[in-house]
Write an enzyme that holds these catalytic residues in place. Structure first.
Site, PDB file in Angstrom:
ATOM      1  N   GLU A 124      11.063  -7.619 105.751  1.00 46.70           N
ATOM      2  CA  GLU A 124      10.043  -8.021 104.315  1.00 46.70           C
ATOM      3  C   GLU A 124       9.893  -7.129 103.417  1.00 46.70           C
ATOM      4  O   GLU A 124       9.683  -5.378 103.221  1.00 46.70           O
ATOM      5  CB  GLU A 124       8.691  -8.651 104.889  1.00 46.70           C
ATOM      6  CG  GLU A 124       8.508  -9.451 106.829  1.00 46.70           C
ATOM      7  CD  GLU A 124       6.790  -9.391 106.570  1.00 46.70           C
ATOM      8  OE1 GLU A 124       6.379  -8.511 106.839  1.00 46.70           O
ATOM      9  OE2 GLU A 124       6.722 -11.142 106.778  1.00 46.70           O
ATOM     10  N   CYS A 148       0.296   3.430 113.925  1.00 44.48           N
ATOM     11  CA  CYS A 148      -1.147   3.228 113.236  1.00 44.48           C
ATOM     12  C   CYS A 148      -1.803   2.599 113.781  1.00 44.48           C
ATOM     13  O   CYS A 148      -2.051   1.165 114.111  1.00 44.48           O
ATOM     14  CB  CYS A 148      -0.716   4.065 112.089  1.00 44.48           C
ATOM     15  SG  CYS A 148       0.739   5.315 111.763  1.00 44.48           S
ATOM     16  N   CYS A 200      -2.212  -0.594 111.921  1.00 42.77           N
ATOM     17  CA  CYS A 200      -1.092  -0.983 110.991  1.00 42.77           C
ATOM     18  C   CYS A 200      -0.284  -2.182 111.820  1.00 42.77           C
ATOM     19  O   CYS A 200       0.289  -2.356 112.749  1.00 42.77           O
ATOM     20  CB  CYS A 200      -0.193  -0.354 110.486  1.00 42.77           C
ATOM     21  SG  CYS A 200       1.131  -0.378 110.196  1.00 42.77           S
ATOM     22  N   SER A 243       8.343   7.498 101.020  1.00 39.47           N
ATOM     23  CA  SER A 243       6.932   7.283 101.450  1.00 39.47           C
ATOM     24  C   SER A 243       7.021   7.698 102.865  1.00 39.47           C
ATOM     25  O   SER A 243       7.601   7.641 103.945  1.00 39.47           O
ATOM     26  CB  SER A 243       6.059   5.982 101.049  1.00 39.47           C
ATOM     27  OG  SER A 243       4.624   5.921 102.281  1.00 39.47           O
ATOM     28  N   CYS A 283      -0.484  -3.776 102.300  1.00 44.07           N
ATOM     29  CA  CYS A 283      -0.651  -2.723 103.147  1.00 44.07           C
ATOM     30  C   CYS A 283      -1.265  -2.604 104.870  1.00 44.07           C
ATOM     31  O   CYS A 283      -2.718  -3.420 104.979  1.00 44.07           O
ATOM     32  CB  CYS A 283      -1.133  -1.399 102.238  1.00 44.07           C
ATOM     33  SG  CYS A 283      -0.544   0.041 103.617  1.00 44.07           S
TER      34      CYS A 283
HETATM   35 FE1  SF4 Z   1       1.804   4.199 110.391  1.00 38.02          FE
HETATM   36 FE2  SF4 Z   1       3.721   3.555 108.232  1.00 38.02          FE
HETATM   37 FE3  SF4 Z   1       4.620   2.736 110.971  1.00 38.02          FE
HETATM   38 FE4  SF4 Z   1       2.532   1.236 110.529  1.00 38.02          FE
HETATM   39  S1  SF4 Z   1       4.744   1.532 109.533  1.00 38.02           S
HETATM   40  S2  SF4 Z   1       2.571   2.729 111.890  1.00 38.02           S
HETATM   41  S3  SF4 Z   1       1.656   2.824 109.155  1.00 38.02           S
HETATM   42  S4  SF4 Z   1       4.841   5.289 109.980  1.00 38.02           S
END
Ligand code: SF4
Length: 394
Positions: A102, A131, A134, A210, A352
């Site tokens: 995506e 995380c 997420c 990021s 997000c």
């Molecule tokens: Fe954490 Fe980013 Fe992985 Fe999601 S995509 S679990 S925010 S490191």
């Protein structure tokens, strides 16, 4: 033949999208192809959007034949485009093995004029780091995206914004599904390719990578790509609390992250963006804001406070506006520029932390597709036997 190339030729056909930039010379040389042919193929692929070896004009018939037996190009295709009521888009791409990746596109308008248009690119299918807030992290880690798949996202996102709003991408974030620095080699190669003006995407100062704080890779990025910007998700400057939100923190000490931020700043001259997801009652108190300012100290940094988007079963809630404003005041009083990232794309699950393509109900379909794909192409070894690599001129 070098041992490295020997290793490459053992795994034919090679996916050119996955072939590290540092191995192109050796691969083409060992196939008996001239540097000019290599250059033509590279430019057709990465500057000309030509992903079919047989359609690459300018290659002579013999070279095309050798290459088509030794290499494939496993590209991504547009599967779906969803439009949010707030003007953002969620672009879903289907990968060669049935996985979905995506890309989120956010045009931002002010007074009727387009201020910027940002694409957020996925770097992995799923994520290793889990995380707590997420959706991608709940998928577990499936695989890294190749350099070409990263660039396909940029190329297709550019064509979407051209068609939809008659513009190009002004900014690019490696920030979608997955942890970009955990796929550093492919990201680094994509950034190197994007330095060419004919490649897709905006120029490097408008590109940001990021990370949750993989400090070794932050240093590598600063050394390899000093024109590229950095965003680090801190989410709490209290090591214990950060560990609860982001389990990977057990291996990523805040002092190490800070040192890497200082290094990045010295190398690039750019401020770092510190991302902070506001979660009600978890990390949004005055004490948390003070911890953050103490952690940053005299670091040259911009802070982005991010509104939490609902992720089912995460057990978290969005911080109210009043509390966000008080949090912001503490940071601003300490001298930091602070932005608030309002939620975009929440109604299409593009916000997000919400990306999770290739997950749950789609998994069965993907597994079937992957089986079909491998049956259609045969195993790499079968294909190598069918071809005539052993008979190619040296
Ligand atoms: Fe954490 Fe980013 Fe992985 Fe999601 S995509 S679990 S925010 S490191």
């Amino acid at each position: 033949m070098t041992s490295q190339t020997h290793h490459l030729l053992q795994k034919l056909p090679v996916d050119l999208y996955r072939l590290p930039l540092g191995e192109w010379d050796t691969f083409f040389r060992e196939l008996g192809l001239k540097p000019e042919t290599q250059k033509q193929v590279f430019e057709a692929l990465y500057h000309g959007d030509e992903t079919d070896i047989m359609s690459m004009t300018g290659l002579d018939a013999r070279d095309r034949d050798i290459l088509s037996r030794a290499a494939v190009i496993q590209c991504a295709h547009k599967q779906e485009l969803k439009r949010s009521g707030d003007g953002s888009y969620r672009l879903t791409l289907r990968l060669h093995d049935g996985y979905l990746a995506e890309t989120v596109i956010i045009p931002e308008w002010k007074d009727g004029k387009l201020r910027k248009c940002t694409a957020s690119i996925s770097s992995q299918i799923g994520c290793f780091f889990g995380c707590s807030f997420c959706a991608t992290g709940r998928m577990g880690f499936h695989r890294n995206l190749s350099t070409g798949e990263l660039l396909d996202q940029v190329r297709i996102a550019e064509s979407v914004v051209r068609d939809e709003i008659r513009t190009g991408l002004s900014h690019l974030y490696f920030m979608g599904m997955g942890e970009p620095m955990h796929n550093y080699r492919a990201i680094s190669d994509a950034l190197a390719i994007m330095r060419d003006k004919n490649a897709p995407g905006p120029p490097p100062p408008q590109i940001t990578v990021s990370t949750v704080g993989l400090f070794r890779q932050i240093r590598m990025l600063a050394a390899d790509h000093p024109g590229v910007r950095l965003a680090v998700s801190i989410h709490s400057a209290d090591q214990r609390k950060r560990y609860e939100i982001m389990p990977v923190s057990s291996r990523l000490g805040l002092p190490d992250i800070r040192e890497a931020l200082v290094f990045h700043q010295r190398q690039t001259g750019y401020p770092s963006t510190i991302q902070y997801l506001m979660m009600k009652g978890i990390n949004d108190g005055t004490e948390d804001a003070r911890n953050l300012t103490a952690f940053l100290g005299d670091l040259y940094a911009n802070i982005t406070l991010i509104m939490y988007n609902d992720v089912p079963d995460a057990g978290m809630q969005r911080t109210g506006l009043d509390r966000i404003q008080s949090f912001r005041t503490v940071l601003a009083d300490a001298g930091f520029p602070v932005d608030i990232r309002w939620c975009y794309g929440e109604d299409i699950e593009a916000g997000c932390g919400q990306l999770k393509a290739g997950c749950e109900q789609d998994q069965a379909t993907h597994r079937e597709e992957r089986i079909k794909v491998s049956m259609r192409h045969g195993s790499p070894i079968e294909k190598a036997h069918r071809g005539s690599i052993s008979g190619t001129p040296r």
